[in-house]
Design a protein around this motif. Sequence first.
Motif, PDB file in Angstrom:
ATOM      1  N   PHE A 135     -30.986 -19.451 -35.189  1.00 44.64           N
ATOM      2  CA  PHE A 135     -32.310 -19.149 -35.145  1.00 44.64           C
ATOM      3  C   PHE A 135     -32.879 -18.993 -36.250  1.00 44.64           C
ATOM      4  N   ILE A 136     -32.132 -18.169 -37.441  1.00 45.92           N
ATOM      5  CA  ILE A 136     -32.720 -17.469 -38.450  1.00 45.92           C
ATOM      6  C   ILE A 136     -32.888 -18.757 -39.489  1.00 45.92           C
ATOM      7  N   HIS A 137     -31.934 -19.989 -39.381  1.00 47.07           N
ATOM      8  CA  HIS A 137     -32.307 -21.323 -39.948  1.00 47.07           C
ATOM      9  C   HIS A 137     -33.408 -21.949 -39.431  1.00 47.07           C
ATOM     10  N   ALA A 138     -33.696 -21.770 -38.404  1.00 45.92           N
ATOM     11  CA  ALA A 138     -34.838 -22.303 -37.637  1.00 45.92           C
ATOM     12  C   ALA A 138     -36.090 -21.753 -37.970  1.00 45.92           C
ATOM     13  N   HIS A 139     -36.082 -20.355 -38.216  1.00 48.45           N
ATOM     14  CA  HIS A 139     -37.176 -19.448 -38.346  1.00 48.45           C
ATOM     15  C   HIS A 139     -36.883 -18.716 -39.706  1.00 48.45           C
ATOM     16  N   PRO A 140     -36.882 -19.021 -40.901  1.00 46.02           N
ATOM     17  CA  PRO A 140     -36.465 -18.347 -42.152  1.00 46.02           C
ATOM     18  C   PRO A 140     -37.298 -17.159 -42.413  1.00 46.02           C
ATOM     19  N   GLY A 141     -38.480 -17.096 -41.887  1.00 52.59           N
ATOM     20  CA  GLY A 141     -39.247 -15.948 -42.097  1.00 52.59           C
ATOM     21  C   GLY A 141     -38.837 -14.639 -41.297  1.00 52.59           C
ATOM     22  N   VAL A 142     -37.963 -14.708 -40.320  1.00 54.73           N
ATOM     23  CA  VAL A 142     -37.153 -13.768 -39.652  1.00 54.73           C
ATOM     24  C   VAL A 142     -36.091 -13.097 -39.999  1.00 54.73           C
ATOM     25  N   THR A 143     -36.174 -11.812 -39.812  1.00 59.53           N
ATOM     26  CA  THR A 143     -34.882 -11.018 -40.134  1.00 59.53           C
ATOM     27  C   THR A 143     -34.505 -10.486 -38.910  1.00 59.53           C
ATOM     28  N   MET A 144     -33.203 -10.164 -38.932  1.00 60.04           N
ATOM     29  CA  MET A 144     -32.671  -9.592 -37.440  1.00 60.04           C
ATOM     30  C   MET A 144     -31.497  -8.662 -37.868  1.00 60.04           C
ATOM     31  N   GLU A 145     -31.348  -7.707 -36.806  1.00 56.16           N
ATOM     32  CA  GLU A 145     -30.402  -6.710 -36.633  1.00 56.16           C
ATOM     33  C   GLU A 145     -29.571  -7.098 -35.632  1.00 56.16           C
ATOM     34  N   LEU A 146     -28.179  -7.023 -35.610  1.00 58.40           N
ATOM     35  CA  LEU A 146     -27.124  -7.262 -34.796  1.00 58.40           C
ATOM     36  C   LEU A 146     -26.351  -6.135 -34.465  1.00 58.40           C
ATOM     37  N   ALA A 147     -26.565  -5.396 -33.127  1.00 56.43           N
ATOM     38  CA  ALA A 147     -25.899  -4.082 -33.003  1.00 56.43           C
ATOM     39  C   ALA A 147     -24.742  -4.801 -31.821  1.00 56.43           C
ATOM     40  N   TYR A 148     -23.596  -3.856 -31.587  1.00 58.85           N
ATOM     41  CA  TYR A 148     -22.661  -4.031 -30.585  1.00 58.85           C
ATOM     42  C   TYR A 148     -22.462  -3.090 -29.748  1.00 58.85           C
ATOM     43  N   SER A 149     -22.315  -3.320 -28.492  1.00 61.37           N
ATOM     44  CA  SER A 149     -22.173  -2.049 -27.485  1.00 61.37           C
ATOM     45  C   SER A 149     -21.670  -2.776 -26.075  1.00 61.37           C
ATOM     46  N   ASN A 150     -20.484  -2.221 -25.398  1.00 62.24           N
ATOM     47  CA  ASN A 150     -20.228  -2.819 -24.145  1.00 62.24           C
ATOM     48  C   ASN A 150     -21.011  -1.902 -23.150  1.00 62.24           C
ATOM     49  N   ARG A 151     -21.797  -1.113 -23.583  1.00 56.85           N
ATOM     50  CA  ARG A 151     -22.763  -0.165 -22.540  1.00 56.85           C
ATOM     51  C   ARG A 151     -24.254  -0.735 -23.006  1.00 56.85           C
ATOM     52  N   PRO A 152     -24.568  -1.791 -22.547  1.00 60.23           N
ATOM     53  CA  PRO A 152     -25.881  -2.359 -22.999  1.00 60.23           C
ATOM     54  C   PRO A 152     -27.304  -1.711 -22.676  1.00 60.23           C
ATOM     55  N   LEU A 153     -27.288  -1.099 -21.393  1.00 62.75           N
ATOM     56  CA  LEU A 153     -28.415  -0.488 -21.273  1.00 62.75           C
ATOM     57  C   LEU A 153     -28.956   0.771 -22.280  1.00 62.75           C
ATOM     58  N   HIS A 154     -28.307   1.357 -22.785  1.00 63.53           N
ATOM     59  CA  HIS A 154     -28.195   2.274 -23.921  1.00 63.53           C
ATOM     60  C   HIS A 154     -29.164   1.779 -24.915  1.00 63.53           C
ATOM     61  N   MET A 155     -28.703   0.493 -25.299  1.00 66.97           N
ATOM     62  CA  MET A 155     -29.230  -0.209 -26.434  1.00 66.97           C
ATOM     63  C   MET A 155     -30.874  -0.466 -26.069  1.00 66.97           C
ATOM     64  N   ILE A 156     -31.217  -0.824 -24.999  1.00 68.58           N
ATOM     65  CA  ILE A 156     -32.509  -1.069 -24.717  1.00 68.58           C
ATOM     66  C   ILE A 156     -33.392   0.310 -24.843  1.00 68.58           C
ATOM     67  N   GLU A 157     -32.569   1.463 -24.257  1.00 59.01           N
ATOM     68  CA  GLU A 157     -33.316   2.757 -24.431  1.00 59.01           C
ATOM     69  C   GLU A 157     -33.558   3.264 -25.837  1.00 59.01           C
ATOM     70  N   GLU A 158     -32.621   2.725 -26.716  1.00 59.71           N
ATOM     71  CA  GLU A 158     -32.538   2.979 -28.128  1.00 59.71           C
ATOM     72  C   GLU A 158     -33.580   2.217 -28.805  1.00 59.71           C
ATOM     73  N   GLY A 159     -34.197   1.122 -28.438  1.00 60.24           N
ATOM     74  CA  GLY A 159     -35.313   0.539 -29.052  1.00 60.24           C
ATOM     75  C   GLY A 159     -35.179  -0.818 -29.383  1.00 60.24           C
ATOM     76  N   CYS A 160     -33.826  -1.480 -28.857  1.00 65.27           N
ATOM     77  CA  CYS A 160     -33.778  -2.806 -29.312  1.00 65.27           C
ATOM     78  C   CYS A 160     -34.626  -4.104 -28.518  1.00 65.27           C
ATOM     79  N   ASP A 161     -34.658  -5.095 -28.875  1.00 70.12           N
ATOM     80  CA  ASP A 161     -35.771  -6.137 -28.354  1.00 70.12           C
ATOM     81  C   ASP A 161     -35.161  -6.669 -27.460  1.00 70.12           C
ATOM     82  N   VAL A 162     -33.899  -7.373 -27.591  1.00 71.63           N
ATOM     83  CA  VAL A 162     -33.256  -8.192 -26.800  1.00 71.63           C
ATOM     84  C   VAL A 162     -31.779  -8.051 -26.812  1.00 71.63           C
ATOM     85  N   GLY A 163     -31.114  -8.334 -25.719  1.00 74.73           N
ATOM     86  CA  GLY A 163     -29.739  -8.353 -25.576  1.00 74.73           C
ATOM     87  C   GLY A 163     -29.150  -9.594 -25.062  1.00 74.73           C
TER      88      GLY A 163
END
Length: 304
Positions: free
Chosen positions: A115-143
């Motif tokens: 995706f970054i190769h296709a859209h070089p103006g974008v930066t991304m942060e990747l976090a890991y969790s096996n409890r994904p709903l907590h990540m939505i609550e913490e403000g992540c955009d997409v999982g």
Amino acid sequence: MFDDLVLLRSFVAIVECGSISAAARALRMTQPTLSRQLSALEQQCGAELLRRDTHRMSLTETGQRFLHDARAIIELADEAQQRLRLEQGGLQGNIRVFSTIDFGQTVVSRLISSFIHAHPGVTMELAYSNRPLHMIEEGCDVGIIAGALTDDRVVARSLGQIRRHVVASPGLVAVHRRCRRPEDLQEWPWVILSSATFGGTRELTLYRDGEESRLQVRPLLQSEGVTSLREAARMDLGVAALPTWLVEEDLVSGRLVRLLPKWEASTLPAHVVYPARRNLPLRARTFVDFALEYMSTVLTSHRR
């Protein structure tokens, strides 16, 4: 009425996160700063928007109506800014993504790189969790998650099904030898996932052309991650039901072999998820569409 959109964004973040402290973490600012912004907004509105006490926070009637308008204003402003940026120099901005751990370290990392190769103006942060709903609550955009998901706080769109092979090391096969039917595997040692959400269970069901066979397995090792199970299988510890994207290279190299190649363990669903109550920015919506296309191709390539 408003000098800028900062106060509106702060108000919406507080409501969506459920508290000033949680919103401050999501917005990466101090709690006192966010409290001052909320007070400034209420002063400009001439009305209390949130009732606050030591135990909880809730919207006033005015605040409930204002929340709808604030979201609409922010969405219009973001859309206008994003369209302008897109016309001038392509998609821009930062996207916060999370994924289940093993899936994220392999398949999702490749997805993000593409995706970054296709859209070089974008930066991304990747976090890991096996409890994904907590990540939505913490403000992540997409999982991007593998495994079962049941929660109406997120929108979940299917990416397809992940196939799983039953595998073991050549050393383990040499010791046990006999493996002609699924029932034979009940006497073998196993390594399994500890969470039923990701397919972990002591009752394993194998499938072949509409036929199924249920096994009661006795694990020597239970783990939250499939990568650790693959390492244990490589070390002759036991049989494992592992996703194709994880073991393809091992099968080609001969470090692992498929047992009962005509049989497979039950598939696992994969989803892209995002908040049900939050308007996604254009860059995040574009990533969701990209993920749907990319992952459907990846998972299709792992079918027979």
